[in-house]
Design a protein around this motif. Structure first.
Motif, PDB file in Angstrom:
ATOM      1  N   ALA A 137      44.047  33.995  42.697  1.00  0.00           N
ATOM      2  CA  ALA A 137      45.235  33.648  42.308  1.00  0.00           C
ATOM      3  C   ALA A 137      46.441  34.857  42.632  1.00  0.00           C
ATOM      4  O   ALA A 137      47.495  34.959  43.184  1.00  0.00           O
ATOM      5  CB  ALA A 137      45.700  33.514  40.519  1.00  0.00           C
ATOM      6  N   GLY A 138      45.310  36.144  42.466  1.00  0.00           N
ATOM      7  CA  GLY A 138      46.150  37.460  43.534  1.00  0.00           C
ATOM      8  C   GLY A 138      45.849  37.260  44.873  1.00  0.00           C
ATOM      9  O   GLY A 138      46.623  37.673  45.653  1.00  0.00           O
ATOM     10  N   ALA A 167      38.841  31.971  39.294  1.00  0.00           N
ATOM     11  CA  ALA A 167      40.373  31.652  39.364  1.00  0.00           C
ATOM     12  C   ALA A 167      41.595  33.227  39.748  1.00  0.00           C
ATOM     13  O   ALA A 167      42.410  32.309  39.991  1.00  0.00           O
ATOM     14  CB  ALA A 167      40.931  31.074  37.845  1.00  0.00           C
ATOM     15  N   ARG A 168      40.501  33.898  38.587  1.00  0.00           N
ATOM     16  CA  ARG A 168      42.162  34.580  38.662  1.00  0.00           C
ATOM     17  C   ARG A 168      41.825  35.718  39.818  1.00  0.00           C
ATOM     18  O   ARG A 168      42.601  35.965  40.852  1.00  0.00           O
ATOM     19  CB  ARG A 168      41.338  36.001  37.330  1.00  0.00           C
ATOM     20  CG  ARG A 168      42.041  35.620  36.561  1.00  0.00           C
ATOM     21  CD  ARG A 168      41.407  36.696  35.031  1.00  0.00           C
ATOM     22  NE  ARG A 168      41.930  35.758  33.879  1.00  0.00           N
ATOM     23  CZ  ARG A 168      41.205  36.473  32.273  1.00  0.00           C
ATOM     24  NH1 ARG A 168      40.904  37.838  32.733  1.00  0.00           N
ATOM     25  NH2 ARG A 168      41.615  36.019  32.140  1.00  0.00           N
ATOM     26  N   ASN A 199      34.213  33.251  36.728  1.00  0.00           N
ATOM     27  CA  ASN A 199      35.336  32.805  37.487  1.00  0.00           C
ATOM     28  C   ASN A 199      36.206  33.490  38.688  1.00  0.00           C
ATOM     29  O   ASN A 199      36.505  34.220  38.413  1.00  0.00           O
ATOM     30  CB  ASN A 199      35.641  32.707  36.159  1.00  0.00           C
ATOM     31  CG  ASN A 199      36.630  31.466  36.237  1.00  0.00           C
ATOM     32  OD1 ASN A 199      37.737  31.553  37.121  1.00  0.00           O
ATOM     33  ND2 ASN A 199      37.144  30.950  34.752  1.00  0.00           N
TER      34      ASN A 199
END
Length: 324
Positions: free
Chosen positions: A13-14, A9-10, A7
């Protein structure tokens, strides 16, 4: 159907946080140089830019290292499957980090630059643009392959970051210290704005995606203005503040007309709206009648080409719908 795998997504985001921090750092650095002149290599704005890009490289590296999938979109390098979007982000961030010591050497050899469009600066701007575009590509691949709703928001977020990069290219005009003719300003603003907004409107990761990205850009620029005011109070910058292009109406036009117009014509409407909405901001300082009179045919051409390019890129990514 969702596919198993990492995943991202993180990770994205970072990377977005790193991109926003780097963008803030460059605007801060420009204000620093205008009011204080060229300072040490490790000045506060430089430290923020280098730290943000180093963090982006590390985050991208972790994402590529942990990636175990072999989708149709991955690149095989030395037996490893590399995510093309994450690889683009890492390449862009590395360009910025490579540019930093090269820029310092350039200044030692040739003296201070008088323009943001100096050779070493353009390498750094290219890196920021690549990193932002790579984030958008990654979010779009994951939106269809991993079927995660968070990726639609991340696509819009990176679209807003791309708008930020587009206007960063024109920052010396926004600070009203241009080294080149003011005619270039509306031409590039219309062309790059049309490219990003048409791309988002045609991809449509969310309803009114172009409007949302333009709103995010506007909120970031407002936060940037507040941040520069704070740095001035802390004696970490001077009084210079950049003007802000008004792009939200152009985003709304892109969303409303995307289903009815071909991309090139849509780009013309979007670019024209961006210039009309931004006219009250730039008229007195940069856009007297002679500038717009000389610029409008080139600005229209740039907007049409930007819209066509945005539509073409969207078509390359839209086949991802079939993998969802």
């Amino acid at each position: 159907m969702a596919r198993p795998g990492l995943n991202l997504a993180r990770v994205l985001a970072g990377l977005m946080l790193g991109g926003l921090s780097g963008l803030f750092g460059v605007y801060w650095d420009i204000a620093w140089h205008i009011d204080r002149g060229r300072d040490a290599f490790f000045s506060p704005p430089h430290n923020l830019i280098y730290g943000a890009m180093l963090a982006s490289v590390l985050v991208a590296g972790v994402g590529m290292f942990r990636e175990r999938r072999r989708t149709p979109w991955h690149l095989m390098v030395a037996g490893r499957a590399l995510h093309p979007g994450i690889l683009t982000v890492a390449a862009g961030a590395l360009l910025v980090l490579i540019f930093a010591p090269a820029d310092d050497l350039w200044h030692r050899l040739f003296g201070p630059d008088i323009s943001l469009w100096a050779p070493m600066h353009l390498i750094g701007l290219l890196g920021l643009g690549l990193a932002s575009f790579g984030g958008l590509v990654t979010a779009e691949i994951e939106r269809w392959w991993a079927a995660g709703p968070a990726y639609a928001w991340l696509s819009v977020g990176f679209g807003g970051l791309l708008l930020g990069w587009s206007t960063l290219l024109l920052a010396e005009y926004e600070y009203v210290v241009p080294a080149f003719s003011p005619v270039y300003h509306p031409v590039i603003l219309a062309g790059l704005g049309a490219f990003v907004l048409v791309l988002l409107a045609r991809l449509e990761p969310l309803p009114f995606a172009a409007s949302a990205a333009a709103l995010g850009y506007t909120l970031f620029r407002a936060a940037l203005a507040g941040g520069l005011m704070l740095t001035a109070q802390l004696d970490l910058a001077g009084v210079s503040r950049p003007l802000i292009a008004v792009l939200l109406p152009a985003g709304v036009v892109a969303d409303l007309l995307a289903r009815w117009l071909p991309p090139w014509l849509l780009g013309g409407f979007v670019g024209g709206t961006a210039l009309a909405a931004s006219y009250p901001v730039f008229a007195e300082a940069l856009w007297p009648d002679w500038v717009l009179g000389a610029a409008w045919p080139f600005a229209l051409t740039a907007a049409l080409l930007g819209g066509a390019l945005g539509g073409w890129v969207a078509r390359q990514l839209r086949p991802l719908e079939g993998t969802a």
